[in-house]
Design a protein around this motif. Structure first.
Motif, mmCIF file in Angstrom:
data_model
loop_
_atom_site.group_PDB
_atom_site.id
_atom_site.type_symbol
_atom_site.label_atom_id
_atom_site.label_comp_id
_atom_site.label_asym_id
_atom_site.label_seq_id
_atom_site.Cartn_x
_atom_site.Cartn_y
_atom_site.Cartn_z
ATOM 1 N N LYS A 195 -40.225 25.979 -11.030
ATOM 2 C CA LYS A 195 -39.775 27.384 -10.571
ATOM 3 C C LYS A 195 -39.696 27.176 -8.883
ATOM 4 O O LYS A 195 -38.720 27.809 -8.325
ATOM 5 N N GLN A 196 -40.407 26.292 -8.295
ATOM 6 C CA GLN A 196 -40.119 25.966 -6.984
ATOM 7 C C GLN A 196 -38.768 25.449 -6.624
ATOM 8 O O GLN A 196 -38.230 25.599 -5.547
ATOM 9 N N ALA A 197 -38.425 24.520 -7.343
ATOM 10 C CA ALA A 197 -37.305 23.672 -7.169
ATOM 11 C C ALA A 197 -35.826 24.489 -7.509
ATOM 12 O O ALA A 197 -34.767 24.092 -6.667
ATOM 13 N N PHE A 198 -35.936 25.204 -8.685
ATOM 14 C CA PHE A 198 -34.783 25.932 -9.050
ATOM 15 C C PHE A 198 -35.020 27.322 -9.125
ATOM 16 O O PHE A 198 -35.139 27.903 -10.406
ATOM 17 N N PRO A 199 -35.332 28.021 -7.929
ATOM 18 C CA PRO A 199 -35.669 29.759 -8.308
ATOM 19 C C PRO A 199 -34.610 30.499 -8.270
ATOM 20 O O PRO A 199 -34.847 31.653 -9.055
ATOM 21 N N ASN A 200 -33.341 30.035 -8.503
ATOM 22 C CA ASN A 200 -32.310 30.746 -8.870
ATOM 23 C C ASN A 200 -31.692 30.629 -9.991
ATOM 24 O O ASN A 200 -30.446 31.006 -10.695
ATOM 25 N N VAL A 201 -32.157 29.733 -11.104
ATOM 26 C CA VAL A 201 -31.695 29.566 -12.577
ATOM 27 C C VAL A 201 -32.556 30.363 -13.380
ATOM 28 O O VAL A 201 -33.786 30.163 -13.103
ATOM 29 N N LEU A 202 -32.215 30.789 -14.525
ATOM 30 C CA LEU A 202 -32.828 31.100 -15.656
ATOM 31 C C LEU A 202 -33.729 29.988 -16.120
ATOM 32 O O LEU A 202 -32.975 28.904 -16.700
ATOM 33 N N LEU A 203 -35.117 30.109 -16.097
ATOM 34 C CA LEU A 203 -35.857 29.064 -16.678
ATOM 35 C C LEU A 203 -36.591 29.382 -17.879
ATOM 36 O O LEU A 203 -37.352 30.277 -17.672
ATOM 37 N N THR A 204 -36.524 28.793 -18.961
ATOM 38 C CA THR A 204 -37.061 28.980 -20.323
ATOM 39 C C THR A 204 -38.018 27.885 -20.857
ATOM 40 O O THR A 204 -37.670 26.772 -20.699
ATOM 41 N N ALA A 205 -39.069 28.230 -21.218
ATOM 42 C CA ALA A 205 -39.928 27.458 -21.982
ATOM 43 C C ALA A 205 -40.110 27.466 -23.139
ATOM 44 O O ALA A 205 -39.905 28.366 -23.811
ATOM 45 N N HIS A 206 -40.084 26.024 -23.907
ATOM 46 C CA HIS A 206 -39.815 26.013 -25.300
ATOM 47 C C HIS A 206 -40.831 24.991 -25.698
ATOM 48 O O HIS A 206 -41.011 23.747 -25.580
ATOM 49 N N PHE A 207 -41.869 25.467 -26.746
ATOM 50 C CA PHE A 207 -43.180 24.570 -27.030
ATOM 51 C C PHE A 207 -42.987 24.607 -28.563
ATOM 52 O O PHE A 207 -42.801 25.652 -29.202
ATOM 53 N N HIS A 208 -43.352 23.459 -29.117
ATOM 54 C CA HIS A 208 -43.810 23.295 -30.511
ATOM 55 C C HIS A 208 -45.165 23.170 -30.433
ATOM 56 O O HIS A 208 -46.080 23.130 -29.612
ATOM 57 N N ASP A 209 -45.628 23.687 -31.647
ATOM 58 C CA ASP A 209 -47.191 23.873 -32.032
ATOM 59 C C ASP A 209 -47.852 22.910 -32.638
ATOM 60 O O ASP A 209 -48.907 22.890 -33.339
ATOM 61 N N THR A 210 -47.520 21.534 -32.705
ATOM 62 C CA THR A 210 -48.128 20.343 -33.033
ATOM 63 C C THR A 210 -49.504 20.347 -32.986
ATOM 64 O O THR A 210 -50.245 20.024 -34.065
ATOM 65 N N GLU A 211 -50.017 20.378 -31.865
ATOM 66 C CA GLU A 211 -51.410 20.376 -31.389
ATOM 67 C C GLU A 211 -52.135 21.584 -31.224
ATOM 68 O O GLU A 211 -53.313 21.823 -30.761
#
Length: 285
Positions: A195-211
């Motif tokens: 978020k600090q490095a790329f404040p002007n790009v849409l940033l999405t988090a993608h998590f798998h639930d393995t653990e």
């Protein structure tokens, strides 16, 4: 005082990422019923399908038909691993395209038989062409935390790969914990830096639930300023090139947690819970 967003956007990946590895063929009409039920529940952004060789991913053989017959609601992504896939996506009428590269060289070699640098080199011109032609381009960053072959990935390498995609002009970065081994601390640290490095790009988090830490990782990412999350109805999905990776975090669980925290999503939980039933009998769980 915990700082959280007032609203979160959910990107539903079940129709593509969720179904791609299922051994049982899901009929096109059932996929469409699933997609339309998700739309009816309030999902505005969705991975519909993938333009890949049916030889390798037979479940996606009906990609063009899915794009053609899906109701045009919000932003609808199709995955295109190469130029051939991009050309097919254009012919289908798709307007939003997703590409993917892993941070890990070993993962990329197993997945697409290229190193990270080779894969990026081959994607540069096609991505720039898509941007010039007015397509929305999402870059999916695989193995951003851990690789099944190399282990922990360096944060510097993740940032460098993201920067390269941004230099190509992509509109969105979807950064993935592909094998579900990230901890909430690691989630917060990486997404804070992104978020600090790329404040002007849409940033999405993608998590798998393995653990079983996906919800905790989402909470950590929320605190880092992320307000876009990939998830899959019914927790569908996995990765054929990442041993041990289980399904994506379930959309139902994510939406319920967000609503309990007073965060808006625009999604009807009851309708969302019903949507999965359209494909449940075909899923090998």
């Amino acid at each position: 005082m915990i700082s959280l967003p007032n609203r979160v956007t959910i990107i539903e990946v079940g129709p593509r990422d969720g179904l791609q590895n299922e051994k049982n063929n899901v009929p096109t009409e059932q996929k469409l019923a699933f997609i339309h039920a998700l739309q009816d529940a309030g999902i505005k952004e969705m991975e519909l399908t993938s333009f890949v060789s049916p030889k390798w991913v037979p479940q996606m053989a009906d990609a063009a038909e899915i794009v053609k017959l899906t109701k045009k609601v919000g932003r609808q992504f199709v995955l295109t691993p190469n130029q051939r896939g991009m050309d097919a996506a254009k012919e289908s009428g798709a307007k939003s395209v997703a590409v993917f590269v892993g941070v890990s060289n070993s993962f990329n070699k197993k997945n697409i038989n290229k190193t990270t640098d080779e894969a990026m080199g081959q994607l540069e011109q096609p991505i720039k062409e898509l941007i010039r032609e007015g397509y929305f381009v999402r870059a999916c960053i695989s193995t951003a935390f851990y690789c099944p072959y190399e282990g922990k990935q360096r944060v510097e390498d993740v940032l460098a790969l993201c920067q390269r995609f941004i230099d190509y002009g992509v509109h969105e970065l979807s950064v993935a914990d592909t094998i579900g081994k990230a901890s909430p601390k690691e989630s917060h640290e990486l997404f804070y830096l992104l978020k600090q490095a790329f404040p002007n790009v849409l940033l999405t988090a993608h998590f798998h639930d393995t653990e079983k830490m996906a919800l905790a990782n989402i909470f950590a990412a929320l605190q880092a300023g992320v307000d876009r999350f990939d998830s899959s109805a019914g927790g569908l999905g996995g990765c054929p090139f990442a041993p041990g990776a289980t399904g994506n975090v379930a959309t139902e669980r994510v939406v319920h947690m967000l609503h309990r925290m007073g965060i808006e999503t625009g999604i009807d939980e009851e309708k969302l819970n019903d949507a999965y039933q359209h494909v449940a009998t075909y899923v090998s769980k």
